[in-house]
Design an enzyme around this catalytic site. Structure first.
Site, PDB file in Angstrom:
ATOM      1  N   ARG A  40       0.836  -1.204   0.000  1.00 21.59           N
ATOM      2  CA  ARG A  40       0.000   0.000   0.000  1.00 21.59           C
ATOM      3  C   ARG A  40       0.874   1.259   0.000  1.00 21.59           C
ATOM      4  O   ARG A  40       0.599   2.216  -0.721  1.00 21.59           O
ATOM      5  CB  ARG A  40      -0.899  -0.010   1.239  1.00 21.59           C
ATOM      6  CG  ARG A  40      -2.231   0.614   0.955  1.00 21.59           C
ATOM      7  CD  ARG A  40      -3.244   0.378   2.042  1.00 21.59           C
ATOM      8  NE  ARG A  40      -4.590   0.464   1.449  1.00 21.59           N
ATOM      9  CZ  ARG A  40      -5.701   0.439   2.142  1.00 21.59           C
ATOM     10  NH1 ARG A  40      -5.684   0.288   3.436  1.00 21.59           N
ATOM     11  NH2 ARG A  40      -6.867   0.555   1.537  1.00 21.59           N
ATOM     12  N   GLU A 162     -13.921  11.209  11.937  1.00 19.61           N
ATOM     13  CA  GLU A 162     -13.902  11.640  10.549  1.00 19.61           C
ATOM     14  C   GLU A 162     -15.300  11.485   9.966  1.00 19.61           C
ATOM     15  O   GLU A 162     -15.890  10.433  10.048  1.00 19.61           O
ATOM     16  CB  GLU A 162     -12.897  10.780   9.779  1.00 19.61           C
ATOM     17  CG  GLU A 162     -12.642  11.277   8.392  1.00 19.61           C
ATOM     18  CD  GLU A 162     -12.354  12.759   8.387  1.00 19.61           C
ATOM     19  OE1 GLU A 162     -11.255  13.154   8.768  1.00 19.61           O
ATOM     20  OE2 GLU A 162     -13.254  13.556   8.024  1.00 19.61           O
ATOM     21  N   LYS A 222     -20.129   9.965  16.412  1.00 23.06           N
ATOM     22  CA  LYS A 222     -19.772   9.364  15.124  1.00 23.06           C
ATOM     23  C   LYS A 222     -20.686   8.174  14.824  1.00 23.06           C
ATOM     24  O   LYS A 222     -21.223   8.052  13.715  1.00 23.06           O
ATOM     25  CB  LYS A 222     -18.300   8.938  15.168  1.00 23.06           C
ATOM     26  CG  LYS A 222     -17.825   8.138  13.983  1.00 23.06           C
ATOM     27  CD  LYS A 222     -17.750   8.976  12.720  1.00 23.06           C
ATOM     28  CE  LYS A 222     -17.729   8.140  11.484  1.00 23.06           C
ATOM     29  NZ  LYS A 222     -16.565   8.107  10.708  1.00 23.06           N
ATOM     30  N   ARG A 262     -37.908  20.471   7.500  1.00 27.18           N
ATOM     31  CA  ARG A 262     -37.572  19.720   8.711  1.00 27.18           C
ATOM     32  C   ARG A 262     -37.002  18.351   8.355  1.00 27.18           C
ATOM     33  O   ARG A 262     -36.239  17.778   9.115  1.00 27.18           O
ATOM     34  CB  ARG A 262     -38.827  19.539   9.590  1.00 27.18           C
ATOM     35  CG  ARG A 262     -39.346  20.839  10.148  1.00 27.18           C
ATOM     36  CD  ARG A 262     -40.728  20.627  10.725  1.00 27.18           C
ATOM     37  NE  ARG A 262     -41.652  20.121   9.707  1.00 27.18           N
ATOM     38  CZ  ARG A 262     -42.902  19.736   9.956  1.00 27.18           C
ATOM     39  NH1 ARG A 262     -43.378  19.784  11.185  1.00 27.18           N
ATOM     40  NH2 ARG A 262     -43.679  19.302   8.994  1.00 27.18           N
ATOM     41  N   CYS A 278     -18.735   1.664   6.953  1.00 26.97           N
ATOM     42  CA  CYS A 278     -19.140   2.272   8.227  1.00 26.97           C
ATOM     43  C   CYS A 278     -20.552   1.941   8.703  1.00 26.97           C
ATOM     44  O   CYS A 278     -20.736   1.609   9.867  1.00 26.97           O
ATOM     45  CB  CYS A 278     -19.016   3.786   8.132  1.00 26.97           C
ATOM     46  SG  CYS A 278     -17.313   4.330   8.206  1.00 26.97           S
TER      47      CYS A 278
HETATM   48  C1  UDX Z   1     -20.614   7.379   5.554  1.00 26.97           C
HETATM   49  C2  UDX Z   1     -21.007   8.745   6.139  1.00 26.97           C
HETATM   50  O1  UDX Z   1     -21.799   9.453   5.180  1.00 26.97           O
HETATM   51  C3  UDX Z   1     -19.754   9.531   6.501  1.00 26.97           C
HETATM   52  O2  UDX Z   1     -20.115  10.760   7.130  1.00 26.97           O
HETATM   53  C4  UDX Z   1     -18.914   8.708   7.448  1.00 26.97           C
HETATM   54  O3  UDX Z   1     -17.706   9.380   7.743  1.00 26.97           O
HETATM   55  C5  UDX Z   1     -18.596   7.359   6.842  1.00 26.97           C
HETATM   56  O4  UDX Z   1     -19.797   6.682   6.469  1.00 26.97           O
HETATM   57  P1  UDX Z   1     -19.754   6.518   3.185  1.00 26.97           P
HETATM   58  O5  UDX Z   1     -20.054   5.158   3.733  1.00 26.97           O
HETATM   59  O6  UDX Z   1     -18.431   6.773   2.569  1.00 26.97           O
HETATM   60  O7  UDX Z   1     -19.928   7.614   4.343  1.00 26.97           O
HETATM   61  O8  UDX Z   1     -20.851   6.862   2.067  1.00 26.97           O
HETATM   62  P2  UDX Z   1     -22.357   7.402   2.087  1.00 26.97           P
HETATM   63  O9  UDX Z   1     -22.455   8.472   1.079  1.00 26.97           O
HETATM   64  O10 UDX Z   1     -22.819   7.728   3.443  1.00 26.97           O
HETATM   65  O11 UDX Z   1     -23.183   6.145   1.533  1.00 26.97           O
HETATM   66  C6  UDX Z   1     -23.345   4.944   2.272  1.00 26.97           C
HETATM   67  C7  UDX Z   1     -24.243   3.986   1.525  1.00 26.97           C
HETATM   68  O12 UDX Z   1     -25.595   4.431   1.524  1.00 26.97           O
HETATM   69  C8  UDX Z   1     -23.871   3.785   0.041  1.00 26.97           C
HETATM   70  O13 UDX Z   1     -23.967   2.416  -0.296  1.00 26.97           O
HETATM   71  C9  UDX Z   1     -24.903   4.600  -0.688  1.00 26.97           C
HETATM   72  O14 UDX Z   1     -25.139   4.129  -1.998  1.00 26.97           O
HETATM   73  C10 UDX Z   1     -26.116   4.398   0.202  1.00 26.97           C
HETATM   74  N1  UDX Z   1     -27.117   5.462   0.052  1.00 26.97           N
HETATM   75  C11 UDX Z   1     -26.814   6.746   0.401  1.00 26.97           C
HETATM   76  C12 UDX Z   1     -28.387   5.154  -0.453  1.00 26.97           C
HETATM   77  O15 UDX Z   1     -28.673   4.004  -0.762  1.00 26.97           O
HETATM   78  N2  UDX Z   1     -29.303   6.166  -0.571  1.00 26.97           N
HETATM   79  C13 UDX Z   1     -29.033   7.451  -0.236  1.00 26.97           C
HETATM   80  O16 UDX Z   1     -29.918   8.309  -0.378  1.00 26.97           O
HETATM   81  C14 UDX Z   1     -27.747   7.755   0.269  1.00 26.97           C
HETATM   82  P1  ADP Z   2     -10.258   3.020   6.756  1.00 35.20           P
HETATM   83  O1  ADP Z   2     -11.381   2.966   5.779  1.00 35.20           O
HETATM   84  O2  ADP Z   2     -10.737   3.139   8.191  1.00 35.20           O
HETATM   85  O3  ADP Z   2      -9.223   4.033   6.433  1.00 35.20           O
HETATM   86  P2  ADP Z   2      -8.540   0.890   5.721  1.00 35.20           P
HETATM   87  O4  ADP Z   2      -8.674  -0.578   5.907  1.00 35.20           O
HETATM   88  O5  ADP Z   2      -8.686   1.474   4.357  1.00 35.20           O
HETATM   89  O6  ADP Z   2      -9.572   1.554   6.754  1.00 35.20           O
HETATM   90  O7  ADP Z   2      -7.118   1.374   6.276  1.00 35.20           O
HETATM   91  C1  ADP Z   2      -6.559   1.005   7.493  1.00 35.20           C
HETATM   92  C2  ADP Z   2      -5.044   0.815   7.304  1.00 35.20           C
HETATM   93  O8  ADP Z   2      -4.448   0.653   8.607  1.00 35.20           O
HETATM   94  C3  ADP Z   2      -4.653  -0.420   6.485  1.00 35.20           C
HETATM   95  O9  ADP Z   2      -3.894  -0.013   5.357  1.00 35.20           O
HETATM   96  C4  ADP Z   2      -3.802  -1.262   7.467  1.00 35.20           C
HETATM   97  O10 ADP Z   2      -2.691  -1.897   6.843  1.00 35.20           O
HETATM   98  C5  ADP Z   2      -3.318  -0.193   8.451  1.00 35.20           C
HETATM   99  N1  ADP Z   2      -2.913  -0.726   9.766  1.00 35.20           N
HETATM  100  C6  ADP Z   2      -3.588  -1.568  10.569  1.00 35.20           C
HETATM  101  N2  ADP Z   2      -2.896  -1.805  11.704  1.00 35.20           N
HETATM  102  C7  ADP Z   2      -1.752  -1.089  11.640  1.00 35.20           C
HETATM  103  C8  ADP Z   2      -0.626  -0.894  12.515  1.00 35.20           C
HETATM  104  N3  ADP Z   2      -0.561  -1.469  13.710  1.00 35.20           N
HETATM  105  N4  ADP Z   2       0.363  -0.080  12.106  1.00 35.20           N
HETATM  106  C9  ADP Z   2       0.303   0.537  10.900  1.00 35.20           C
HETATM  107  N5  ADP Z   2      -0.721   0.394  10.043  1.00 35.20           N
HETATM  108  C10 ADP Z   2      -1.751  -0.398  10.391  1.00 35.20           C
END
Ligand code: UDX
Ligand code: ADP
Length: 464
Positions: A40, A162, A222, A262, A278
């Site tokens: 990576r 985040e 979060k 609203r 997430c």
């Molecule tokens: C989410 C949160 O939005 C973000 O604030 C947090 O930090 C991480 O999780 P993410 O998962 O990257 O972000 O994408 P998001 O745009 O939230 O979409 C999540 C899922 O919901 C996707 O699969 C998207 O297609 C779906 N979605 C979203 C719907 O099906 N309908 C919608 O109206 C909106």
């Molecule tokens: P996110 O979406 O939360 O950013 P990812 O899986 O994309 O999650 O990224 C997490 C990263 O953290 C991976 O690239 C993984 O290799 C790295 N990681 C996990 N444990 C450690 C560690 N102990 N030291 C350094 N990097 C780590």
């Protein structure tokens, strides 16, 4: 406190883009992103920025202008810890796959390893910032580990969740709705740490958008923000099913309810169910936490959001089967889109995986095309479901590099991701090369139904 260098442990979807924007907006600060995954880090350092490990609009141009100036990617975790005043932890916190809390709680293994490494290597006082999505009270665990690390230095722990969404990460980072900093604002050292982190953000974020809270509120916020967003998607998805059996169209319903200030218009698009790293993980965590405080009603309430999501995925797959005369065995079905949403190469928890799995169990021949997700990733995703052997998956599922080839001879096409380019395809050309009758299942309601019906397609649109 003067901050000269910061680092982030974890070069993933959160760490990479977040630190790139920090480097861009704070040119006087040296920013290091470290990861144990050598491959990576090599990709982050690739001279060809189209080969970065993460696809995110706007990211490659930021990396081009900051990398090796004040933004560095490395595998040397120890050195980064030692050089930095502030250490962000942005490692993965997947749902636990074993033991107590299996399939529910977040696995904090990687966070714990980071805390231990910081305790071992630190050569001065440090501010530690949690950036990963973490269940409440993780900061306490990090604190505990550091206090017992026999380090002679002191550590201040902050939570700074985040909120970026993939696909719009750079815009979200540059113009956040809010920045949340959780910390111990009752102590002098806590106040100083909060101010140090706040000062970083003040390089580009207005002060009134930076909110300080106690650490537990920050961590919980979060989870709750994601649970609320996911809840909206599940809510509109239940209405999509109701619309399909009545005269209503979910798009019209969404528009009508979204105009109520609203309620608001965002996150009301019916779909094949939410994916991403997430939503499901955070809700499962919320449910686990509620149960562990003996609040079964609260747990069950949030669990329904996931229940509906699984139902929506299954319902979409079943719709394909029933429309194809109740059998998909040996029929080529093309899934357009594998990413969990447009503008990302991330496929974690994508509904495509589950719909494909269900259809493969019915002996369908699945073809797929995604503009950004690699073939290797698609096979890894379907193997991880563990329904078939790797050999079977490679026989039954074919990944194409060209959408027209992917659709050739197919009995049906399913739109899984809302990629803009799908709207622009030559649908007449696709129709001409398909088996007849030619079906389209639009799981994102993005295609123009009238045009497709005129060509001759039989079309099902979610919520219509
Ligand atoms: C989410 C949160 O939005 C973000 O604030 C947090 O930090 C991480 O999780 P993410 O998962 O990257 O972000 O994408 P998001 O745009 O939230 O979409 C999540 C899922 O919901 C996707 O699969 C998207 O297609 C779906 N979605 C979203 C719907 O099906 N309908 C919608 O109206 C909106
Ligand atoms: P996110 O979406 O939360 O950013 P990812 O899986 O994309 O999650 O990224 C997490 C990263 O953290 C991976 O690239 C993984 O290799 C790295 N990681 C996990 N444990 C450690 C560690 N102990 N030291 C350094 N990097 C780590």
């Amino acid at each position: 406190m003067i901050v000269k260098q910061i680092c982030c442990i974890g070069a993933g979807y959160v760490g990479g883009p977040t630190m790139s924007v920090f480097a861009d907006k704070c040119p006087d600060i040296k920013v290091k992103v470290v990861d144990v995954n050598t491959n990576r880090i090599e990709q982050w350092n690739d001279e060809d920025v189209s080969k970065l490990p993460i696809y995110e609009p706007g990211l490659s141009s930021i990396v081009s202008r900051t990398r090796n100036k004040n933004l560095f990617f490395s595998t040397d975790v120890k050195k980064a810890i030692q050089e930095s005043d502030i250490i962000f932890i942005s490692v993965n916190t997947p749902t636990k796959q074993y033991g107590v809390g299996k399939d529910m709680a977040a696995d904090l293994k990687y966070v714990e390893i980071c805390a231990r490494e910081i305790g071992k290597y630190a050569n001065s006082d440090k501010i530690i910032v949690e950036k990963s999505t973490l269940p409440v009270r993780t900061a306490e665990a990090i604190k505990d580990i550091l206090e017992n690390s026999q380090s002679e230095f002191s550590f201040e722990i902050l939570s700074n969740p985040e909120f970026l969404a993939e696909g719009t990460a750079i815009d979200d980072l540059i113009s956040p709705d809010r920045v949340l900093i959780g910390g111990d604002y009752h102590t002098e050292s806590g106040k100083k740490a909060i101010q140090a982190l706040k000062n970083l953000y003040l390089n580009w974020v207005d002060e009134d958008k930076i909110m300080v809270s106690n650490i537990w509120s920050s961590e919980l916020s979060k989870l709750v923000a994601n649970a609320f967003l996911a809840q909206r998607v599940s809510s509109i998805n239940t209405i999509s099913e109701l619309c399909e059996v009545t005269e209503a169209d979910v798009k019209e319903v969404s528009k009508a309810i979204g105009m109520d200030s609203r309620i608001g218009s965002k996150f009301l698009n019916a779909s094949i169910g939410f994916g991403g790293s997430c939503f499901q993980k955070d809700i499962l965590n919320l449910v686990y936490i509620a149960n562990s405080y003996n609040l079964p009603e609260v747990a069950e309430y949030w669990n329904q959001v996931i229940h509906i999501n699984n139902h929506q995925r299954r319902r979409f797959a079943n719709k394909i089967i029933s429309r194809l005369y109740n059998t998909v065995s040996d029929k080529k079905i093309t899934l357009l889109g594998w990413a969990f949403k447009k503008d990302t190469n991330d496929s974690r928890e994508s509904s495509s995986i589950y719909v494909a799995d269900h259809l493969l169990n019915e002996q369908a021949l699945i073809s797929t095309f995604d503009p950004k997700v690699s073939e290797e990733q698609i096979y890894a995703d379907i193997d991880a479901v563990n329904s078939r052997t790797e050999i079977e998956n490679r026989t039954l599922l074919t990944v194409y590099k060209d959408p027209y080839e992917a659709c050739k001879d197919a009995h049906a096409i399913a739109i899984m991701t809302e990629w803009e380019e799908f709207k622009l395809y030559d649908w007449q050309r696709i129709y001409d090369a398909m088996s007849k009758p030619a079906f389209i299942f639009d799981g994102r309601a993005i295609l123009n139904n009238e045009d497709l019906i005129r060509i001759g397609f039989k079309i099902y649109t979610i919520g219509k």
